[in-house]
Motif scaffolding. Structure first.
Motif, PDB file in Angstrom:
ATOM      1  N   LEU A 246      21.835 -18.200  27.204  1.00 59.50           N
ATOM      2  CA  LEU A 246      22.017 -18.773  28.881  1.00 59.50           C
ATOM      3  C   LEU A 246      21.988 -17.460  29.201  1.00 59.50           C
ATOM      4  N   GLY A 247      22.061 -16.604  30.539  1.00 58.73           N
ATOM      5  CA  GLY A 247      21.520 -15.158  31.478  1.00 58.73           C
ATOM      6  C   GLY A 247      20.108 -14.974  31.535  1.00 58.73           C
ATOM      7  N   ASN A 248      19.966 -14.380  32.384  1.00 59.80           N
ATOM      8  CA  ASN A 248      19.209 -13.927  33.109  1.00 59.80           C
ATOM      9  C   ASN A 248      17.593 -13.580  32.030  1.00 59.80           C
ATOM     10  N   ALA A 249      18.064 -11.980  31.830  1.00 59.93           N
ATOM     11  CA  ALA A 249      17.029 -11.535  30.356  1.00 59.93           C
ATOM     12  C   ALA A 249      17.362 -11.659  29.659  1.00 59.93           C
ATOM     13  N   LEU A 250      18.964 -12.279  29.649  1.00 62.66           N
ATOM     14  CA  LEU A 250      18.810 -12.909  27.228  1.00 62.66           C
ATOM     15  C   LEU A 250      17.824 -14.036  27.426  1.00 62.66           C
ATOM     16  N   GLU A 251      17.802 -14.840  29.074  1.00 62.98           N
ATOM     17  CA  GLU A 251      16.168 -15.856  28.614  1.00 62.98           C
ATOM     18  C   GLU A 251      15.120 -15.338  28.470  1.00 62.98           C
ATOM     19  N   VAL A 252      15.044 -14.319  29.889  1.00 62.40           N
ATOM     20  CA  VAL A 252      13.561 -13.868  29.503  1.00 62.40           C
ATOM     21  C   VAL A 252      12.952 -12.828  28.192  1.00 62.40           C
ATOM     22  N   ALA A 253      14.235 -12.933  27.353  1.00 65.65           N
ATOM     23  CA  ALA A 253      14.093 -12.147  25.740  1.00 65.65           C
ATOM     24  C   ALA A 253      13.442 -13.210  25.213  1.00 65.65           C
ATOM     25  N   ILE A 254      14.046 -14.578  25.119  1.00 65.61           N
ATOM     26  CA  ILE A 254      14.147 -15.718  23.852  1.00 65.61           C
ATOM     27  C   ILE A 254      12.500 -16.118  24.668  1.00 65.61           C
ATOM     28  N   CYS A 255      12.239 -15.967  25.863  1.00 65.15           N
ATOM     29  CA  CYS A 255      10.853 -16.054  25.641  1.00 65.15           C
ATOM     30  C   CYS A 255       9.946 -15.071  25.468  1.00 65.15           C
ATOM     31  N   MET A 256      10.318 -14.675  25.173  1.00 70.03           N
ATOM     32  CA  MET A 256       9.081 -13.645  24.555  1.00 70.03           C
ATOM     33  C   MET A 256       8.760 -13.429  23.322  1.00 70.03           C
ATOM     34  N   GLU A 257       9.990 -13.449  22.493  1.00 69.92           N
ATOM     35  CA  GLU A 257      10.076 -13.954  21.410  1.00 69.92           C
ATOM     36  C   GLU A 257       9.653 -14.889  21.079  1.00 69.92           C
ATOM     37  N   VAL A 258       9.806 -15.500  21.434  1.00 68.03           N
ATOM     38  CA  VAL A 258       8.710 -17.178  21.501  1.00 68.03           C
ATOM     39  C   VAL A 258       7.646 -16.840  21.314  1.00 68.03           C
ATOM     40  N   MET A 259       7.280 -16.437  22.621  1.00 68.52           N
ATOM     41  CA  MET A 259       5.796 -16.173  22.961  1.00 68.52           C
ATOM     42  C   MET A 259       5.215 -15.096  21.303  1.00 68.52           C
ATOM     43  N   ALA A 260       5.496 -14.820  21.447  1.00 66.38           N
ATOM     44  CA  ALA A 260       5.647 -13.346  20.294  1.00 66.38           C
ATOM     45  C   ALA A 260       5.123 -14.363  19.192  1.00 66.38           C
ATOM     46  N   GLY A 261       5.660 -15.180  18.999  1.00 62.78           N
ATOM     47  CA  GLY A 261       4.749 -16.551  18.329  1.00 62.78           C
ATOM     48  C   GLY A 261       5.777 -16.640  17.087  1.00 62.78           C
ATOM     49  N   ASN A 262       7.567 -16.145  17.517  1.00 62.39           N
ATOM     50  CA  ASN A 262       8.736 -16.762  16.937  1.00 62.39           C
ATOM     51  C   ASN A 262       9.192 -18.379  17.255  1.00 62.39           C
ATOM     52  N   ARG A 263       8.543 -19.580  16.846  1.00 65.33           N
ATOM     53  CA  ARG A 263       9.052 -20.597  17.291  1.00 65.33           C
ATOM     54  C   ARG A 263      10.927 -20.587  16.504  1.00 65.33           C
ATOM     55  N   ALA A 264      11.256 -20.271  15.917  1.00 64.45           N
ATOM     56  CA  ALA A 264      12.744 -20.131  14.990  1.00 64.45           C
ATOM     57  C   ALA A 264      13.325 -19.448  16.300  1.00 64.45           C
ATOM     58  N   ALA A 265      12.728 -18.901  17.175  1.00 64.76           N
ATOM     59  CA  ALA A 265      14.191 -18.275  17.858  1.00 64.76           C
ATOM     60  C   ALA A 265      14.814 -19.374  19.031  1.00 64.76           C
ATOM     61  N   ALA A 266      13.576 -20.083  18.819  1.00 67.25           N
ATOM     62  CA  ALA A 266      14.150 -21.669  19.834  1.00 67.25           C
ATOM     63  C   ALA A 266      13.345 -22.592  20.259  1.00 67.25           C
ATOM     64  N   PRO A 267      13.878 -23.421  18.721  1.00 66.84           N
ATOM     65  CA  PRO A 267      12.766 -24.548  18.566  1.00 66.84           C
ATOM     66  C   PRO A 267      12.657 -25.808  19.254  1.00 66.84           C
ATOM     67  N   ARG A 268      13.978 -26.088  20.069  1.00 65.24           N
ATOM     68  CA  ARG A 268      13.428 -26.702  21.296  1.00 65.24           C
ATOM     69  C   ARG A 268      13.085 -26.340  22.425  1.00 65.24           C
ATOM     70  N   LEU A 269      13.107 -25.882  23.145  1.00 64.94           N
ATOM     71  CA  LEU A 269      12.532 -24.443  24.094  1.00 64.94           C
ATOM     72  C   LEU A 269      11.141 -24.538  23.247  1.00 64.94           C
ATOM     73  N   HIS A 270      10.616 -23.930  22.557  1.00 69.37           N
ATOM     74  CA  HIS A 270       9.150 -24.635  22.394  1.00 69.37           C
ATOM     75  C   HIS A 270       8.261 -25.682  21.720  1.00 69.37           C
ATOM     76  N   ASP A 271       9.470 -26.360  21.921  1.00 74.55           N
ATOM     77  CA  ASP A 271       8.666 -27.624  21.553  1.00 74.55           C
ATOM     78  C   ASP A 271       8.653 -28.698  22.545  1.00 74.55           C
ATOM     79  N   LEU A 272       9.487 -28.723  23.677  1.00 78.12           N
ATOM     80  CA  LEU A 272       9.634 -28.907  24.459  1.00 78.12           C
ATOM     81  C   LEU A 272       8.217 -28.692  26.095  1.00 78.12           C
ATOM     82  N   THR A 273       8.177 -27.227  25.839  1.00 85.83           N
ATOM     83  CA  THR A 273       6.869 -26.490  26.281  1.00 85.83           C
ATOM     84  C   THR A 273       5.386 -27.119  26.069  1.00 85.83           C
ATOM     85  N   VAL A 274       5.884 -27.386  24.708  1.00 88.78           N
ATOM     86  CA  VAL A 274       4.678 -28.015  25.187  1.00 88.78           C
ATOM     87  C   VAL A 274       4.160 -29.379  25.393  1.00 88.78           C
TER      88      VAL A 274
END
Length: 433
Positions: A246-274
């Motif tokens: 939770l938090g603005n820059a921190l949420e940007v960072a987790i999105c970058m992790e997911v878009m770098a191919g790391n689904r495990a960083a936030a699996p619920r976020l990834h799966d709902l996006t899909v």
């Protein structure tokens, strides 16, 4: 036309005509309708309703009180809207992933509201990004990059901007008719072919019960389709943060992790996006299962990241965001863990309380004029059902001061209940088509 006559109709449970509602919306935008009349209108709608046809007509009227974008793109023009939650940064991944799949996404977004974070605030946590742009810049950006996550101009649904402010001070925010017209008047102003709604339900959502979430989802789906935009909704879980951050820059960072191919960083976020992307592409003619596979591949391959980085650069952000995002994002000076006070399972998480803890750290607004600290927030928030021992970290706090960190730690401990193993909640509770 006369505002008093229109209000009297609603008072007497008689639905105004489409022409009357258009006149009233234009009066809201121009100032011809007074604040007192706007408040009386909102209260009459709250108390008596406006009916399905009236809801469609009000939505169209508020949409047409300002500019309505028109597009000529070599692919479908689509978007998504969420009713808000904590750790919900889907938009930052969904828009570029859809662009990588051949769609065009003019995502007109908002700022934080109450305990929920705002997509615009997250975008502007990236140094240099200016997310509030005019239409003459929006069009070429969407054509070039495929997506733009930006704020609405003053010419988009001005009737809604006026009525929203009136509702906030007249205790009429809760009207499903007015919520529906407010959301859709802005979204449909973007000239969309299809829209998917993410209606949150749970402790971190505005809609706390399944019945309330279902009623809002059905209202939005029926109204949007009635207004000519193919729309579906998913009712999704917000009984814990969608991402463990939770938090603005921190949420940007987790999105970058997911878009770098790391689904495990936030699996619920990834799966709902899909899921949301697959449903949206199905609305414009693709097979839903295949569309979800396309979305997942767009994320895992790095193509979504490339579109996101290009969008950031076009909005004034760093040109190398794709490769070096951690260097660019702001960091809080005080970082520390919150230890679990006892052994057990994470039984319940009060998402609203966690969101308000981030607001108190400076990561959100108490009043409209507050400035946001983009660096503060929570990371590594433990999920429901996880077994912890006394002293294990419940999350990590990122704060500006030691006093802020201490207050946030108390709020986190109060928001997380440790006890027996809970029954799991599905990520997607229901589909509304």
């Amino acid at each position: 036309m006369d505002a008093r006559a229109i209000i009297a109709k609603l008072r007497n449970r008689d639905i105004p005509t489409a022409e009357e509602l258009q006149w009233f919306a234009n009066g809201l935008a121009s100032g011809a309708v007074s604040d007192a009349q706007a408040g009386a209108f909102a209260m009459a709608v709250l108390l008596n309703g406006i009916g399905a046809e009236g809801r469609v007509n009000l939505t169209r009227a508020m949409r047409d009180s300002g500019d309505v974008l028109r597009w000529d793109m070599p692919g479908p023009v689509v978007d998504k809207h969420s009713t808000g939650g904590v750790g919900d940064c889907v938009s930052l991944i969904l828009a570029p992933a859809l662009a990588a799949c051949g769609a065009f996404v003019p995502m007109i977004s908002g700022r934080g509201l109450g305990h929920t974070g705002g997509t615009l605030d997250k975008m502007e946590a990236i140094p240099g990004v200016v997310a509030q742009i005019e239409e003459d810049k929006l069009r070429p950006l969407v054509r070039k990059v495929g997506c733009a996550v930006v704020g609405a101009t003053g010419r988009i649904a001005p009737a809604d901007r006026r009525l929203y402010a009136i509702r906030d001070v007249t205790a009429t925010v809760e009207s499903i008719d007015l919520i529906t017209a407010s959301i859709l008047s802005k979204k449909l102003s973007a000239g969309l072919e299809a829209l998917v709604m993410d209606v949150k339900v749970g402790t971190g959502a505005f809609m706390k019960t399944a019945d309330d979430a279902r009623a809002l989802a059905r209202s939005i789906v029926d109204t949007a389709n009635g207004a000519g935009c193919a729309t579906a909704a998913l009712i999704t879980d917000m009984n814990e943060p969608l991402a463990p951050v939770l938090g603005n820059a921190l949420e940007v960072a987790i999105c970058m992790e997911v878009m770098a191919g790391n689904r495990a960083a936030a699996p619920r976020l990834h799966d709902l996006t899909v899921s949301l992307g697959g449903r949206l592409l199905a609305l414009v003619g693709e097979e839903e299962g295949e569309a979800e596979e396309k979305m997942a591949e767009a994320i895992s391959s790095g193509r979504a990241m490339a579109h996101f980085a290009a969008m950031v650069a076009e909005l004034g952000g760093p040109p190398d965001m794709e490769k070096d995002w951690m260097t660019h994002l702001p960091k809080a000076p005080v970082i520390g863990d919150v230890p679990a006070p006892l052994d057990g399972y994470i039984n319940e998480i009060n998402g609203e309380a966690l969101g308000l803890a981030v607001v108190d750290l400076g990561g959100g607004r108490r009043v409209e004029t507050d400035r946001i600290d983009p660096a503060v927030g929570l990371t590594d928030v433990v999920g429901r059902g996880v077994k912890v021992a006394k002293g294990d970290p419940l999350c990590t706090i990122h704060a500006r001061t030691e006093a802020g960190a201490e207050a946030a730690a108390k709020a986190v401990i109060a928001a997380i209940r440790i006890g027996d193993a809970p029954e799991p909640f599905p990520l997607v509770h229901e589909r509304i088509d």
